[in-house]
Every structure is written in C-alpha cells, then in structure tokens.
Enzyme design. Structure first.
Site, short mmCIF file in Angstrom:
data_model
loop_
_atom_site.label_atom_id
_atom_site.label_comp_id
_atom_site.label_asym_id
_atom_site.label_seq_id
_atom_site.Cartn_x
_atom_site.Cartn_y
_atom_site.Cartn_z
N ARG A 119 7.81 -7.13 -8.24
CA ARG A 119 7.21 -5.72 -7.83
C ARG A 119 8.10 -4.65 -7.20
O ARG A 119 9.35 -4.69 -7.16
CB ARG A 119 6.30 -6.18 -6.23
CG ARG A 119 7.30 -7.19 -5.30
CD ARG A 119 7.26 -6.86 -3.95
NE ARG A 119 7.22 -5.35 -3.29
CZ ARG A 119 8.55 -5.13 -3.16
NH1 ARG A 119 9.68 -5.72 -3.52
NH2 ARG A 119 8.63 -3.73 -2.92
N GLY A 120 7.57 -3.55 -6.66
CA GLY A 120 8.58 -2.41 -6.46
C GLY A 120 8.70 -1.70 -7.76
O GLY A 120 8.81 -2.19 -8.72
N ALA A 121 8.58 -0.27 -7.58
CA ALA A 121 8.58 0.63 -8.89
C ALA A 121 9.64 0.48 -9.91
O ALA A 121 9.18 0.00 -11.09
CB ALA A 121 8.46 1.82 -8.51
N ARG A 164 -0.33 -2.28 -13.28
CA ARG A 164 -0.57 -1.72 -12.02
C ARG A 164 -0.60 -0.21 -12.34
O ARG A 164 0.23 0.26 -13.23
CB ARG A 164 0.65 -2.10 -11.26
CG ARG A 164 0.44 -3.59 -10.58
CD ARG A 164 1.67 -3.94 -9.59
NE ARG A 164 0.89 -3.32 -8.30
CZ ARG A 164 1.65 -3.44 -7.14
NH1 ARG A 164 3.16 -3.88 -7.26
NH2 ARG A 164 1.21 -2.88 -6.02
N GLN A 215 5.88 -6.26 3.03
CA GLN A 215 7.23 -6.11 2.33
C GLN A 215 8.06 -5.75 3.34
O GLN A 215 9.28 -6.05 3.07
CB GLN A 215 6.91 -5.14 1.21
CG GLN A 215 5.88 -5.58 -0.09
CD GLN A 215 4.76 -4.88 0.25
OE1 GLN A 215 4.28 -4.66 1.39
NE2 GLN A 215 3.92 -4.57 -0.85
N ASP A 245 6.60 5.54 -5.67
CA ASP A 245 6.46 4.89 -6.96
C ASP A 245 5.77 6.17 -7.96
O ASP A 245 5.85 5.63 -9.18
CB ASP A 245 4.91 4.11 -6.41
CG ASP A 245 5.47 2.99 -5.64
OD1 ASP A 245 5.58 3.24 -4.24
OD2 ASP A 245 5.80 1.85 -6.10
N ASN A 249 3.67 6.69 -2.18
CA ASN A 249 4.54 5.56 -1.88
C ASN A 249 3.53 4.69 -1.10
O ASN A 249 2.21 4.85 -1.14
CB ASN A 249 5.73 5.96 -0.79
CG ASN A 249 6.60 4.90 -0.52
OD1 ASN A 249 7.19 4.28 -1.51
ND2 ASN A 249 6.82 4.53 0.60
N LYS A 250 3.82 3.50 -0.56
CA LYS A 250 3.35 2.54 -0.28
C LYS A 250 2.31 2.91 0.90
O LYS A 250 2.81 4.07 1.60
CB LYS A 250 4.21 1.46 0.49
CG LYS A 250 3.38 0.10 1.13
CD LYS A 250 2.41 -0.65 0.28
CE LYS A 250 2.97 -0.96 -1.01
NZ LYS A 250 2.02 -1.53 -2.00
#
Ligand code: MRU
Length: 377
Positions: A55-57, A98, A210, A251, A261-262
C-alpha cells in the site's frame, strides 16, 4: 517480531533466489508481525494491491512495475500482437486495482511504453525487469532528495524558534508507502539524523490506522520522538500552538497543486489555515497528474468496504481480530481519500525542490508537464 533482514529494507523486490517471484512486505500484519509474501503472477500482484498487502502511492506504483515484469514472464512464449495484448490486459488489471494513486497508472504506462513491440520473449522479460528495478531505484532517489529539501524547511523553523520542531503528519507516507525513506517522513528522518530536535504528532488515521500502526512503528524504529493522537485532536493541538508545521504525502496531485491524500487530510489543512500553521505535501514527480487541474472534481476517490468503518482491526492475543464498533445494522460509507485544494497548501516538497502549490510554480519545476492539461481541465 523479526524485522526486515536488511538495515535499509525495500518494501518490494525480486527474490534474488527465484526470478519468478516478487517478494513484498505483508503490510497488513505490521507492526505486530513481520512477514514477506511471494507474488508470482500479475493478477496476484493486482490482488495484493487491492487487498493492501502492499500500500501507499509509491509502493503500489513500484509494485505495479514488478507486476508488469511478472506479466512479461507469464507471456514469455507469446509473440507480436498476442504478446502486446497480453501485456495490455495485465496493465489494465493492475491499473484497476486501486483508483486514486496515479503512481499505479504511471508505472504501468511506463512499462507498456518500453515493452510493446518487443517481439522476443526473453528480451521482453529482461527489459521489464530493468524498467521495474529502475522505477524502484528512482523512487528511492526521489524520496532521499525530498528528505534533503524538506530538511531545510525544518532547519529554518528550528533556527528561528530555537526549540524542538513539532511536526504533524497523517496516515503513512513513510518508507513503507514507497520503497525506502518515504516522502512525508524523509525530511523528519533527515532532520533527526542531522541532530535537529523534532517531535512528530502521528494521527491514528481511521479506519485502517496506518498512522497508529505503520508511521508510529517506523518513527520508533528510527528513534524519532513521536506521540500518537486521535484524528480529532489535530485542530485542538494547532489552536494551542503545539504544531509548527504539517507534512503529509499525496496519492495524486494536479498540475494546479490540488492534493489528494488519505481521508482526513483536508480537515487538517483547513485547521492549519485557520491557525497559521504551514501545510506541506511531499511527493515525487510520479504522483503528479499533469492532465488535470481541479482535484475535487476530477480525482477519483476510492470507496472501500464499509466494514472497515463499522469494525476495527486490532491485534489481540497474538492474532488479528476485527471487533465490531458500530451499533448492529448501522449503515456506513468508507471514502479512502479526500482532496485538499491548492489554496490550503503552503508548498510542495518534491525531488526537484520546494515550490508553491500553483500551476506556474509546478511547471517551473517540471516543464515537461506544460500543456498536458487541456485548457478546460
Ligand atoms: O490507502 P493507503 O494506505 O494506500 O493510503 C496511501 C497513504 O498512505 C496516504 O494517503 C499517504 O499519505 C500518501 S501515499 C504516500
């Protein structure tokens, strides 16, 4: 817990003992258990991305690059149009895994640009491996450069105030979200290593936590002083002068400087503006989407399973459990990301330097983006 074998671990890499296997850190178990998983097909890589094993861009971009390498391996025996169609199909599956982080599409398209038209299967595999490793190496170099540029902002605050610099972050834009260093965390690690006293407010980042799980673990491993907060504490801390700056990741960032972003990032940016706290987004060039300007309108926002909101994921008695939080029967919705408009962003820390969150400044740093967005985008 046994940690990564190397002092400078990567999140995803080709197994040195088996070229048919891509290894990745199983991020859903961290920080309680360290496990490496072997991924052998492009479809399995798409699943690992969708299920957030990785995970994570940046990390999912690099993983997609390796997914295309696995696709090339699977299609080694194909030639001509059949080979091209096979790669395009695999690329489409990876891109669909995603929707928000543009790094995924960027990596797949980069691989397709290099691989389409190579007729010989062995040459295709060799090229796909080379491109995937290059994407990973570039990611590491970009994050290191982001650390150097962000360090100067932290140093300036420390020299001006003469005290510990309190930095707030959200989610995990650390090394786990990339290959190494991270983006939001890179300046923190660089400042800490340079002897500048810092302290990081880590917001837990519901629903997947996270921040509580990954960022707190990373910072702890590196010896960076930090404190976990409930997401809702951010505004209160800013009102009371406890935050000198905010650094988050991204992201997808538009050419006009809108930052996805998140989920929860936007609320922090609003509170930062109200309290005069500088708000920075740290991101490599692969996170820019130069084809769009209006992020609120045009960035696709992932919606995930509502049970991530109705339930928690927790570690209990040596295993992961998912206890229910919400009243039975409650309807829930689970947006993965939000967009912070450029007017709330003090600056973008990229591998090429720090710029204002606006089209002219971004294009001055990245002239290759000029003209990518149609006039009405
Ligand atoms: O849903 P995730 O965990 O893949 O989310 C991505 C993130 O960690 C954040 O949005 C992060 O701040 C930017 S990705 C480097």
């Amino acid at each position: 817990m046994t940690g990564p074998a190397s002092a400078t671990p990567r999140t995803v890499w080709i197994d040195p003992d088996d070229a048919g296997s891509v290894l990745a850190i199983e991020q859903r178990l961290l920080p309680f258990e360290y496990e490496e998983v072997s991924i052998r097909t492009a479809d399995a890589m798409a699943e690992a991305i969708a299920d957030m094993v990785v995970r994570g861009a940046g990390c999912i971009g690099v993983s997609a690059g390796y997914g295309m390498y696995l696709a090339a391996l699977e299609g080694r025996g194909l030639r001509g149009e059949e080979a091209d169609a096979h790669l395009r199909r695999a690329g489409a599956t990876l891109e669909a895994s995603r929707p928000t982080a543009v790094n995924l599409t960027w990596a797949v398209q980069r691989q397709l640009g290099e691989l389409i038209g190579i007729d010989d299967g062995d040459a295709r595999v060799a090229q796909a491996r080379e491109v995937a490793d290059t994407i990973a190496d570039e990611d590491i170099a970009a994050c290191a450069a982001i650390g150097r540029h962000g360090l100067e902002i932290i140093r300036e605050i420390h020299e001006r105030t003469g005290r510990t610099v309190n930095i707030m972050t959200h989610c995990n834009a650390g090394w786990l979200a990339f290959v190494s260093h991270g983006t939001a965390t890179a300046p923190m690690y660089a400042a800490h290593d340079a002897g500048i006293p810092i302290h990081v407010w880590v917001s837990e980042t519901r629903p997947r936590n996270q921040g509580a799980r990954l960022t707190a673990w990373e910072l702890g491993q590196h010896g960076v002083p930090h404190t976990l907060i409930a997401d809702n504490s951010a505004g209160h801390l800013m009102q009371h002068g406890q935050v000198d700056m905010i650094i988050v990741g991204s992201d997808r960032t538009t050419v006009a400087g809108d930052v996805a972003n998140k989920i929860g990032t936007y609320m922090k940016a609003v509170a930062a503006k109200d309290n005069g706290v500088p708000f920075y987004a740290a991101l490599p060039s692969s996170t820019f989407d130069p084809t769009i300007r209006d992020g609120v309108r045009d960035i696709p926002i992932e919606e995930r399973d509502p049970t991530e909101v109705t339930n928690a994921t927790a570690w209990f008695d040596g295993r992961q459990i998912e206890p229910r939080l919400a009243s039975p029967g409650t309807n829930a919705v689970n947006f993965g990301f939000d967009v912070t408009p450029s007017r709330l962003v003090t600056g973008i820390i990229s591998e090429r330097g720090v710029c204002e969150a606006g089209e002219a400044s971004i294009i001055a740093l990245y002239p290759e983006f000029d003209g990518a967005a149609p006039p009405n985008a």
